[in-house]
Design a protein around this motif. Structure first.
Motif, PDB file in Angstrom:
ATOM      1  N   ALA A 294       0.790  -1.152  -0.156  1.00 52.87           N
ATOM      2  CA  ALA A 294       0.025  -0.086  -0.074  1.00 52.87           C
ATOM      3  C   ALA A 294       0.764   1.280  -0.186  1.00 52.87           C
ATOM      4  CB  ALA A 294      -0.977  -0.105   1.163  1.00 52.87           C
ATOM      5  N   ASP A 295       2.030   1.229   0.530  1.00 52.18           N
ATOM      6  CA  ASP A 295       2.475   2.480   0.725  1.00 52.18           C
ATOM      7  C   ASP A 295       3.815   2.795  -0.256  1.00 52.18           C
ATOM      8  OD1 ASP A 295       1.749   3.290   3.040  1.00 52.18           O
ATOM      9  OD2 ASP A 295       3.348   2.267   4.407  1.00 52.18           O
ATOM     10  N   PHE A 296       3.576   2.258  -1.431  1.00 45.15           N
ATOM     11  CA  PHE A 296       4.684   2.428  -2.896  1.00 45.15           C
ATOM     12  C   PHE A 296       3.757   2.995  -4.141  1.00 45.15           C
ATOM     13  CE2 PHE A 296       6.591  -0.792  -0.106  1.00 45.15           C
ATOM     14  CZ  PHE A 296       7.712  -0.317   0.161  1.00 45.15           C
ATOM     15  N   VAL A 297       4.454   3.780  -4.526  1.00 44.03           N
ATOM     16  CA  VAL A 297       3.874   4.618  -5.687  1.00 44.03           C
ATOM     17  C   VAL A 297       4.039   3.940  -7.207  1.00 44.03           C
ATOM     18  CG1 VAL A 297       4.012   6.567  -7.414  1.00 44.03           C
ATOM     19  CG2 VAL A 297       4.368   7.037  -4.738  1.00 44.03           C
ATOM     20  N   CYS A 298       5.264   2.946  -7.174  1.00 45.37           N
ATOM     21  CA  CYS A 298       5.281   2.174  -8.444  1.00 45.37           C
ATOM     22  C   CYS A 298       6.259   1.092  -7.949  1.00 45.37           C
ATOM     23  CB  CYS A 298       6.022   3.104  -9.492  1.00 45.37           C
ATOM     24  SG  CYS A 298       7.735   3.610  -9.142  1.00 45.37           S
ATOM     25  N   ILE A 299       6.039  -0.030  -8.988  1.00 43.99           N
ATOM     26  CA  ILE A 299       6.803  -1.144  -8.650  1.00 43.99           C
ATOM     27  C   ILE A 299       8.313  -1.014  -8.503  1.00 43.99           C
ATOM     28  CG2 ILE A 299       7.200  -3.446  -9.782  1.00 43.99           C
ATOM     29  CD1 ILE A 299       4.611  -3.671 -10.707  1.00 43.99           C
ATOM     30  N   GLY A 300       8.957   0.008  -9.549  1.00 39.70           N
ATOM     31  CA  GLY A 300      10.271   0.243  -9.473  1.00 39.70           C
ATOM     32  C   GLY A 300      10.668   0.790  -8.124  1.00 39.70           C
ATOM     33  N   CYS A 301       9.846   1.473  -7.418  1.00 41.31           N
ATOM     34  CA  CYS A 301      10.179   1.986  -6.109  1.00 41.31           C
ATOM     35  C   CYS A 301      10.103   1.066  -5.100  1.00 41.31           C
ATOM     36  CB  CYS A 301       8.940   3.205  -5.794  1.00 41.31           C
ATOM     37  SG  CYS A 301       9.071   4.678  -6.590  1.00 41.31           S
ATOM     38  N   PHE A 302       9.120   0.174  -5.041  1.00 45.07           N
ATOM     39  CA  PHE A 302       9.114  -0.814  -4.134  1.00 45.07           C
ATOM     40  C   PHE A 302      10.206  -2.043  -4.406  1.00 45.07           C
ATOM     41  CE2 PHE A 302       7.475  -5.825  -3.773  1.00 45.07           C
ATOM     42  CZ  PHE A 302       7.555  -5.473  -2.072  1.00 45.07           C
ATOM     43  N   GLN A 303      10.498  -2.186  -5.614  1.00 43.83           N
ATOM     44  CA  GLN A 303      11.768  -3.177  -5.913  1.00 43.83           C
ATOM     45  C   GLN A 303      12.872  -2.508  -5.334  1.00 43.83           C
ATOM     46  OE1 GLN A 303      11.091  -3.432 -10.097  1.00 43.83           O
ATOM     47  NE2 GLN A 303      10.717  -5.779  -9.686  1.00 43.83           N
ATOM     48  N   GLY A 304      13.197  -1.065  -5.130  1.00 42.29           N
ATOM     49  CA  GLY A 304      14.370  -0.411  -5.060  1.00 42.29           C
ATOM     50  C   GLY A 304      14.333  -0.542  -3.460  1.00 42.29           C
ATOM     51  N   GLN A 305      13.373  -0.527  -2.770  1.00 44.15           N
ATOM     52  CA  GLN A 305      13.243  -0.345  -1.241  1.00 44.15           C
ATOM     53  C   GLN A 305      13.595  -1.768  -0.795  1.00 44.15           C
ATOM     54  OE1 GLN A 305      12.625   2.124   0.851  1.00 44.15           O
ATOM     55  NE2 GLN A 305      12.889   0.767   2.761  1.00 44.15           N
ATOM     56  N   MET A 306      13.142  -2.751  -1.644  1.00 46.51           N
ATOM     57  CA  MET A 306      13.495  -4.236  -1.273  1.00 46.51           C
ATOM     58  C   MET A 306      14.724  -4.461  -1.311  1.00 46.51           C
ATOM     59  SD  MET A 306      10.603  -5.384   0.326  1.00 46.51           S
ATOM     60  CE  MET A 306      10.514  -3.821   1.117  1.00 46.51           C
ATOM     61  N   ALA A 307      15.472  -3.962  -2.340  1.00 42.38           N
ATOM     62  CA  ALA A 307      16.907  -4.274  -2.721  1.00 42.38           C
ATOM     63  C   ALA A 307      17.709  -3.574  -1.831  1.00 42.38           C
ATOM     64  CB  ALA A 307      16.915  -3.749  -4.201  1.00 42.38           C
ATOM     65  N   THR A 308      17.284  -2.479  -1.059  1.00 41.36           N
ATOM     66  CA  THR A 308      18.063  -1.953   0.110  1.00 41.36           C
ATOM     67  C   THR A 308      18.119  -2.869   1.184  1.00 41.36           C
ATOM     68  OG1 THR A 308      16.405  -0.587   0.983  1.00 41.36           O
ATOM     69  CG2 THR A 308      17.588   0.324  -0.856  1.00 41.36           C
ATOM     70  N   LEU A 309      17.123  -3.827   1.283  1.00 43.33           N
ATOM     71  CA  LEU A 309      16.957  -4.675   2.342  1.00 43.33           C
ATOM     72  C   LEU A 309      17.630  -6.104   1.800  1.00 43.33           C
ATOM     73  CD1 LEU A 309      13.374  -3.900   3.660  1.00 43.33           C
ATOM     74  CD2 LEU A 309      15.501  -2.933   4.714  1.00 43.33           C
ATOM     75  N   GLY A 310      18.128  -6.141   0.917  1.00 45.69           N
ATOM     76  CA  GLY A 310      18.709  -7.306   0.346  1.00 45.69           C
ATOM     77  C   GLY A 310      17.853  -8.523  -0.232  1.00 45.69           C
ATOM     78  N   LEU A 311      16.580  -7.862  -0.449  1.00 43.04           N
ATOM     79  CA  LEU A 311      15.345  -8.615  -1.084  1.00 43.04           C
ATOM     80  C   LEU A 311      14.910  -8.489  -2.265  1.00 43.04           C
ATOM     81  CD1 LEU A 311      13.310  -8.382   2.374  1.00 43.04           C
ATOM     82  CD2 LEU A 311      14.705 -10.377   1.685  1.00 43.04           C
ATOM     83  N   VAL A 312      14.268  -9.561  -2.874  1.00 36.16           N
ATOM     84  CA  VAL A 312      13.960  -9.570  -4.249  1.00 36.16           C
ATOM     85  C   VAL A 312      12.481  -9.904  -4.290  1.00 36.16           C
ATOM     86  CG1 VAL A 312      13.971 -10.166  -6.850  1.00 36.16           C
ATOM     87  CG2 VAL A 312      16.256  -9.796  -5.452  1.00 36.16           C
ATOM     88  N   PRO A 313      11.424  -9.082  -4.533  1.00 36.49           N
ATOM     89  CA  PRO A 313      10.201  -9.856  -4.524  1.00 36.49           C
ATOM     90  C   PRO A 313       9.735 -10.574  -5.932  1.00 36.49           C
ATOM     91  CG  PRO A 313      10.035  -7.301  -5.260  1.00 36.49           C
ATOM     92  CD  PRO A 313      11.396  -7.753  -4.873  1.00 36.49           C
ATOM     93  N   ALA A 314       8.996 -11.832  -5.396  1.00 39.37           N
ATOM     94  CA  ALA A 314       8.533 -12.595  -6.498  1.00 39.37           C
ATOM     95  C   ALA A 314       7.175 -12.298  -6.545  1.00 39.37           C
ATOM     96  CB  ALA A 314       8.772 -14.027  -6.021  1.00 39.37           C
ATOM     97  N   PHE A 315       6.777 -12.084  -7.964  1.00 36.97           N
ATOM     98  CA  PHE A 315       5.388 -11.703  -8.037  1.00 36.97           C
ATOM     99  C   PHE A 315       4.634 -12.795  -8.972  1.00 36.97           C
ATOM    100  CE2 PHE A 315       7.964  -7.626  -8.548  1.00 36.97           C
ATOM    101  CZ  PHE A 315       7.041  -6.746  -7.545  1.00 36.97           C
TER     102      PHE A 315
END
Length: 96
Positions: free
Chosen positions: A50-71
């Motif tokens: 709910a707190d992300f404007v776009c998928i790229g922003c979400f992926q970037g935030q997860m990348a800073t945590l060392g995570l990759v989302p699987a869709f």
């Protein structure tokens, strides 16, 4: 007080139901189980941040945590997060 929503369902907001707060992703939504069929690919377990404007922003935030989302291929929700040793390069939106 009265509400004039395009969607008369009392369980959701335009097809999305609040699904709580994920311990990593934050607030999430799920497709409304009253209005929409359950996704056959993830059995309705995928969530939508709910707190992300776009998928790229979400992926970037997860990348800073060392995570990759699987869709999920069926509903495009986040099915799970994969921990990675190498951080992927993600280019989020520059303008919002």
């Amino acid at each position: 007080m009265s509400f004039h929503l395009a969607d008369p369902c009392l369980w959701c907001i335009e097809g999305s139901s609040p699904a709580g707060v994920h311990h990593i992703i934050g607030p999430v939504y799920k497709p409304c189980p009253e209005c929409l069929p359950i996704c056959p690919d993830c059995a309705g377990t995928a969530v939508f941040p709910a707190d992300f404007v776009c998928i790229g922003c979400f992926q970037g935030q997860m990348a800073t945590l060392g995570l990759v989302p699987a869709f999920c291929p069926g509903c495009s929700g986040v099915a799970y997060l994969v921990r990675t040793d190498t951080l992927p390069e993600v280019t989020p939106h520059a303008d919002h």
